[in-house]
Design a protein around this motif. Structure first.
Motif, PDB file in Angstrom:
ATOM      1  N   ARG A 314       0.182  40.130 -58.727  1.00 50.84           N
ATOM      2  CA  ARG A 314      -0.601  40.857 -57.711  1.00 50.84           C
ATOM      3  C   ARG A 314      -0.101  42.282 -57.523  1.00 50.84           C
ATOM      4  NH1 ARG A 314      -0.867  38.525 -51.964  1.00 50.84           N
ATOM      5  NH2 ARG A 314      -1.267  40.728 -51.592  1.00 50.84           N
ATOM      6  N   MET A 315       1.146  42.514 -57.938  1.00 49.32           N
ATOM      7  CA  MET A 315       1.696  43.864 -57.796  1.00 49.32           C
ATOM      8  C   MET A 315       0.928  44.873 -58.612  1.00 49.32           C
ATOM      9  SD  MET A 315       5.778  43.706 -57.972  1.00 49.32           S
ATOM     10  CE  MET A 315       6.085  45.464 -57.870  1.00 49.32           C
ATOM     11  N   PHE A 321       1.425  46.339 -51.709  1.00 49.02           N
ATOM     12  CA  PHE A 321       2.193  45.123 -51.982  1.00 49.02           C
ATOM     13  C   PHE A 321       3.647  45.268 -51.542  1.00 49.02           C
ATOM     14  CE2 PHE A 321       4.952  42.441 -54.514  1.00 49.02           C
ATOM     15  CZ  PHE A 321       4.338  41.203 -54.393  1.00 49.02           C
ATOM     16  N   LEU A 322       4.250  46.390 -51.937  1.00 44.93           N
ATOM     17  CA  LEU A 322       5.670  46.586 -51.586  1.00 44.93           C
ATOM     18  C   LEU A 322       5.850  46.726 -50.075  1.00 44.93           C
ATOM     19  CD1 LEU A 322       6.972  48.943 -54.410  1.00 44.93           C
ATOM     20  CD2 LEU A 322       7.464  46.516 -54.105  1.00 44.93           C
ATOM     21  N   PHE A 326       8.402  44.453 -48.085  1.00 44.37           N
ATOM     22  CA  PHE A 326       9.558  44.946 -47.335  1.00 44.37           C
ATOM     23  C   PHE A 326       9.402  44.745 -45.828  1.00 44.37           C
ATOM     24  CE2 PHE A 326      10.541  47.004 -51.397  1.00 44.37           C
ATOM     25  CZ  PHE A 326      11.841  46.546 -51.521  1.00 44.37           C
ATOM     26  N   SER A 327       8.167  44.649 -45.370  1.00 44.67           N
ATOM     27  CA  SER A 327       8.026  44.365 -43.939  1.00 44.67           C
ATOM     28  C   SER A 327       8.527  42.953 -43.651  1.00 44.67           C
ATOM     29  CB  SER A 327       6.595  44.586 -43.454  1.00 44.67           C
ATOM     30  OG  SER A 327       5.771  43.582 -43.980  1.00 44.67           O
ATOM     31  N   ALA A 328       8.440  42.062 -44.637  1.00 44.76           N
ATOM     32  CA  ALA A 328       8.996  40.713 -44.443  1.00 44.76           C
ATOM     33  C   ALA A 328      10.518  40.785 -44.304  1.00 44.76           C
ATOM     34  CB  ALA A 328       8.607  39.801 -45.603  1.00 44.76           C
ATOM     35  N   SER A 345       7.494  42.926 -60.978  1.00 42.08           N
ATOM     36  CA  SER A 345       8.608  42.276 -60.288  1.00 42.08           C
ATOM     37  C   SER A 345       9.423  43.266 -59.459  1.00 42.08           C
ATOM     38  CB  SER A 345       9.524  41.575 -61.297  1.00 42.08           C
ATOM     39  OG  SER A 345      10.228  42.545 -62.020  1.00 42.08           O
ATOM     40  N   VAL A 346      10.084  42.730 -58.462  1.00 45.89           N
ATOM     41  CA  VAL A 346      11.018  43.517 -57.650  1.00 45.89           C
ATOM     42  C   VAL A 346      12.287  42.692 -57.511  1.00 45.89           C
ATOM     43  CG1 VAL A 346      11.337  44.776 -55.491  1.00 45.89           C
ATOM     44  CG2 VAL A 346       9.043  44.115 -56.188  1.00 45.89           C
TER      45      VAL A 346
END
Ligand code: ASP
Ligand code: MG
Length: 456
Positions: A314-315, A321-322, A326-328, A345-346
């Motif tokens: 999905r990225m 997406f990021l 990162f809000s998570a 990927s991250v």
């Protein structure tokens, strides 16, 4: 004026405190302000006493009381206030044992006794040698923080409140002896600036009072090229920039509090790291900029790191997406250190102190998440402009040791190139890299200052 900060090991006993007074005397014409940590390992001992009171109900201040009372006896000084502080500490520990609760707020109140005892002893001894010293608790010297107990931040008003409180004393020829590490919040509760925080107290005073310099007195010859417990032949460096010092502090070298450079960075106040056990050693000078960058300054590692790999198709071409990802991390209060991304990927790292299950559950809705524990970040502090050359050689060293490198991050900072290895292999990697880049065949620090380029 100047600021002289003495860490716990520089104040370990009566003899060390005599040395401190000897170091202060020749500086009297420069109007020193002293900042002190707790004596020796008192902070650890206080925390241990609290854990014992909490878990077993046993209250014991013996070790702490003995050290301070012996020191007073040894120095032949008389300070009634010490007895009342020890009595207050005893009552607090009884409280902890009864309530069976140890909040951050209580912890900060508890560890504050270490610095408060030390400041009084140092000031009284200095007075007995003819120095016009006066002990001050940090709040009497203008230290006001937020209420983030155990890791408080100084509020912006301290830039004014510190000189407002200290300048009149300095002008009157008094040598203020302040407790490092601690402050009070706006409601009057005692806070601490995080472990090792008296470095920050010292640099904050220096910056706010426009000091000529800060001297940070430790038990090592300055900032070293590696942690001497890992690399016994680590060498002191002659000079580093604030940024390099901050990176070294954050990634494992633990010479300085990670945020200690911030105030002096603003005002460009020079910082010296010196050894009170070896005062004639030149020490390390920390300044805004150096004429010539050396390729490699030091090698550090940070252990007990967790790596989280997040993979999602999905990225691809998906704005936001990021941000969502990162809000998570933000939602669960997870502070991230290194980040590397590819199209799909991250990978992120963090200290292994968080419960990552709630995060994993949330992020699994948008991506595949894999948590890998037992990692270490190895950091090369050096000239990032030469990173390809440096990393090429570093990976050669790792390959030679048969150690796989798992994630790389460089270029985001001007001075830091980091990669991940397994925790169990980090010592071997740091040793190998130090030997390769800074090994004994490299003739010592003075060599560096000429901007020469060892090994590269
Ligand atoms: N005494 C405190 C500590 O041990 C603060 C300091 O040493 O800077 O963390
Ligand atoms: Mg200490």
């Amino acid at each position: 004026m100047i600021v002289m900060k003495f860490g716990g090991s520089s104040l370990a006993n009566g003899e060390r405190i005599r040395h401190v007074a000897e170091l202060v005397k020749p500086e009297l014409p420069r109007k020193p302000v002293l900042v002190v940590s707790a004596m020796g390992d008192t902070t650890d001992h206080l925390l241990e006493a609290a854990t014992m009171a909490l878990e077993t109900g046993t209250v014991s201040i013996e070790r702490i009381a003995e050290l301070h009372k012996n020191t007073i006896r040894e120095l032949a000084i008389d300070i009634p206030k010490i007895m009342s502080l020890l009595a207050e500490l005893q009552v607090l520990l009884v409280g902890i044992s009864l309530i069976k609760e140890l909040t951050g707020k209580t912890k900060d109140y508890l560890v504050s006794f270490g610095e408060r005892l030390a400041a009084r002893i140092v000031a009284a001894y200095c007075q007995s040698t003819g120095i016009k010293a006066q002990a001050l608790d940090a709040w009497e010297g203008g230290f006001i923080s937020d209420s983030h107990f155990t890791a408080a931040e100084l509020v912006p008003e301290t830039w004014d409140s510190i000189p407002d409180k200290l300048k009149p004393l300095i002008d009157a020829g008094i040598v203020p002896v302040l407790t490092g590490f601690i402050a009070k919040d706006q409601k009057g509760a005692i806070t601490t600036l995080g472990r090792g925080g008296s470095d920050l107290s010292a640099t904050m005073i220096a910056a706010a009072c426009k000091a000529e310099e800060v001297q940070i007195w430790k038990d090592v010859d300055g900032i070293l090229t590696a942690d001497p417990r890992i690399v016994p032949d680590a060498q002191p460096v002659e000079a580093v920039t604030y940024e390099e010092a901050a990176e070294l502090a954050y990634f494992g070298a633990q010479v300085l509090h990670p945020r200690a450079m911030l105030p002096c960075m603003k005002t460009k106040t020079p910082v010296w790291v010196k050894n009170s056990y070896n005062p004639t050693a030149p020490g390390t000078r920390i300044v805004a900029a150096l004429e010539k960058n050396r390729p490699i300054l030091g090698i550090t590692s940070r252990n007990q790191v967790t790596l989280v790999d997040i993979v999602s198709t999905r990225m691809l071409g998906q704005p936001g997406f990021l941000a969502e990802l990162f809000s998570a991390f933000a939602k669960y209060g997870i502070s991230v250190d290194m980040v590397a991304t590819s199209e799909v990927s991250v990978s992120v790292t963090m200290d292994a102190v968080y419960d990552l299950e709630p995060l994993k559950k949330e992020v699994s809705r948008i991506a595949d998440v894999e948590i890998k524990t037992g990692k270490a970040i190895v950091t090369i502090i050096g000239d990032v402009d030469r990173s390809s050359e440096i990393l090429h050689q570093a990976f050669g060293v790792c390959a030679g040791l048969g150690i796989p490198v798992q994630m790389v991050s460089h270029g985001a900072s001007k001075v830091n190139m980091s990669f991940i290895v397994n925790d169990a292999q980090s010592v071997e990697v740091v040793k190998g890299l130090h030997k390769h880049f800074l090994g004994t065949q490299v003739p010592h620090v003075s060599h560096f200052s000429k901007g020469s380029t060892p090994c590269i």
